[in-house]
Motif scaffolding. Structure first.
Motif, short mmCIF file in Angstrom:
data_model
loop_
_atom_site.label_atom_id
_atom_site.label_comp_id
_atom_site.label_asym_id
_atom_site.label_seq_id
_atom_site.Cartn_x
_atom_site.Cartn_y
_atom_site.Cartn_z
N LEU A 191 0.82 -1.22 0.00
CA LEU A 191 0.00 0.00 0.00
C LEU A 191 0.85 1.26 0.00
CD1 LEU A 191 -2.59 -0.91 2.80
CD2 LEU A 191 -3.01 -0.83 0.31
N ASP A 192 0.56 2.16 -0.92
CA ASP A 192 1.04 3.53 -0.83
C ASP A 192 0.21 4.21 0.27
OD1 ASP A 192 2.20 6.08 -1.70
OD2 ASP A 192 0.21 6.48 -2.52
N VAL A 193 0.77 5.27 0.85
CA VAL A 193 0.04 5.97 1.92
C VAL A 193 -0.65 7.23 1.39
CG1 VAL A 193 0.33 7.34 4.04
CG2 VAL A 193 1.39 5.09 3.86
N ASP A 194 0.16 8.21 0.98
CA ASP A 194 -0.37 9.55 0.69
C ASP A 194 -1.33 9.53 -0.49
OD1 ASP A 194 1.16 10.79 2.73
OD2 ASP A 194 2.91 10.70 1.42
N ASN A 195 -2.55 9.94 -0.21
CA ASN A 195 -3.62 10.05 -1.21
C ASN A 195 -4.09 8.69 -1.75
OD1 ASN A 195 -4.86 12.47 -1.47
ND2 ASN A 195 -3.54 13.27 -3.10
N THR A 196 -3.60 7.59 -1.14
CA THR A 196 -4.12 6.27 -1.50
C THR A 196 -4.99 5.74 -0.35
OG1 THR A 196 -2.29 5.72 -2.96
CG2 THR A 196 -3.52 3.87 -2.03
N ILE A 197 -4.43 5.69 0.87
CA ILE A 197 -5.26 5.25 2.02
C ILE A 197 -5.71 6.43 2.88
CG2 ILE A 197 -4.33 2.90 2.07
CD1 ILE A 197 -2.66 3.72 4.53
N GLY A 205 -1.60 2.19 -5.47
CA GLY A 205 -1.09 3.54 -5.33
C GLY A 205 -1.85 4.51 -6.22
N ASP A 206 -1.61 5.81 -5.98
CA ASP A 206 -2.38 6.83 -6.70
C ASP A 206 -1.58 7.53 -7.78
OD1 ASP A 206 -0.92 8.16 -4.47
OD2 ASP A 206 -1.82 9.96 -5.37
N GLN A 207 -0.31 7.22 -7.93
CA GLN A 207 0.50 8.01 -8.86
C GLN A 207 1.11 7.17 -9.98
OE1 GLN A 207 3.31 11.06 -7.66
NE2 GLN A 207 2.60 10.79 -5.56
N ILE A 208 1.31 7.83 -11.11
CA ILE A 208 1.96 7.18 -12.26
C ILE A 208 3.48 7.26 -12.13
CG2 ILE A 208 2.34 7.31 -14.75
CD1 ILE A 208 -0.44 6.34 -14.19
N THR A 234 5.58 7.76 -9.78
CA THR A 234 6.30 7.10 -8.67
C THR A 234 5.80 5.66 -8.54
OG1 THR A 234 4.68 8.01 -7.11
CG2 THR A 234 6.74 9.20 -7.36
N ASP A 235 4.53 5.49 -8.14
CA ASP A 235 4.00 4.15 -7.83
C ASP A 235 4.02 3.21 -9.03
OD1 ASP A 235 3.23 4.86 -5.14
OD2 ASP A 235 1.54 5.94 -6.00
N THR A 236 3.50 3.67 -10.15
CA THR A 236 3.33 2.78 -11.31
C THR A 236 4.69 2.35 -11.87
OG1 THR A 236 1.23 3.84 -11.79
CG2 THR A 236 2.19 2.52 -13.55
MG LIG Z 1 0.53 8.57 -3.06
#
Ligand SMILES: [Mg+2]
Length: 164
Positions: A32-38, A116-119, A121-123
């Protein structure tokens, strides 16, 4: 395990990544990503919907692991609330933090996913690490930079190259 900006699955919220969907995808570890994901930026609490969802995912036999670029206290605070391990300062888009979580959890990349919510970084990090990328919409744009970055992600959010 290659460079790609495209997610495997897209949903609006992390709570839509149901135990059933995770089972269909063969996911045994959900990172799990944290910021803006959970949780939105700046908070130290989790919505009841998120804690209920996390409990249901765990009850379904899927392990959870927080891997966040956040350098502050939030990864640890949320890890404690969810009762899961965490890695902070993960340095996504580097796959380093994800690989560390896989190694510590003893799960191979093909049986893991990152939510995650970002391309950018996360993706990228998920694809480099060889785990499935489950992209969600950011919970909230708390500053103009986040909205601008989201705009730059749209070409990759619109297309589902490998999509489910
Ligand atoms: Mg995030």
């Amino acid at each position: 395990m290659s460079f790609s900006l495209f997610p495997d699955v897209k949903r609006k919220k992390v709570t839509e990544l149901t135990p059933r969907l995770l089972a269909e995808l063969g996911v045994e570890l959900l990172i799990l990503d944290v910021d803006n994901t959970i949780a939105p930026y700046g908070t130290l609490t989790l919505d009841r919907a998120v804690t209920d969802w996390a409990a249901a995912v765990k009850a379904g036999g899927v392990g959870l692991y927080i891997v966040s670029n956040n350098k502050g206290e939030r990864p640890e605070v949320f890890a404690k609330l969810l009762g899961v391990p965490y890695i902070k300062r993960a340095g996504k888009p580097s796959p380093r933090g994800i690989r560390q979580a896989l190694s510590l959890a003893g799960i191979p990349p093909e049986r893991a996913a990152l939510a995650g919510d970002q391309i950018y970084t996360d993706t990228i990090a998920a694809n480099l690490a060889g785990v499935k990328m489950l992209l969600v919409e950011p919970i909230r744009f708390s500053n103009p930079f986040l909205a601008i970055r989201y705009g730059l992600e749209l070409p990759f959010r619109r297309e589902k190259r490998k999509g489910v």
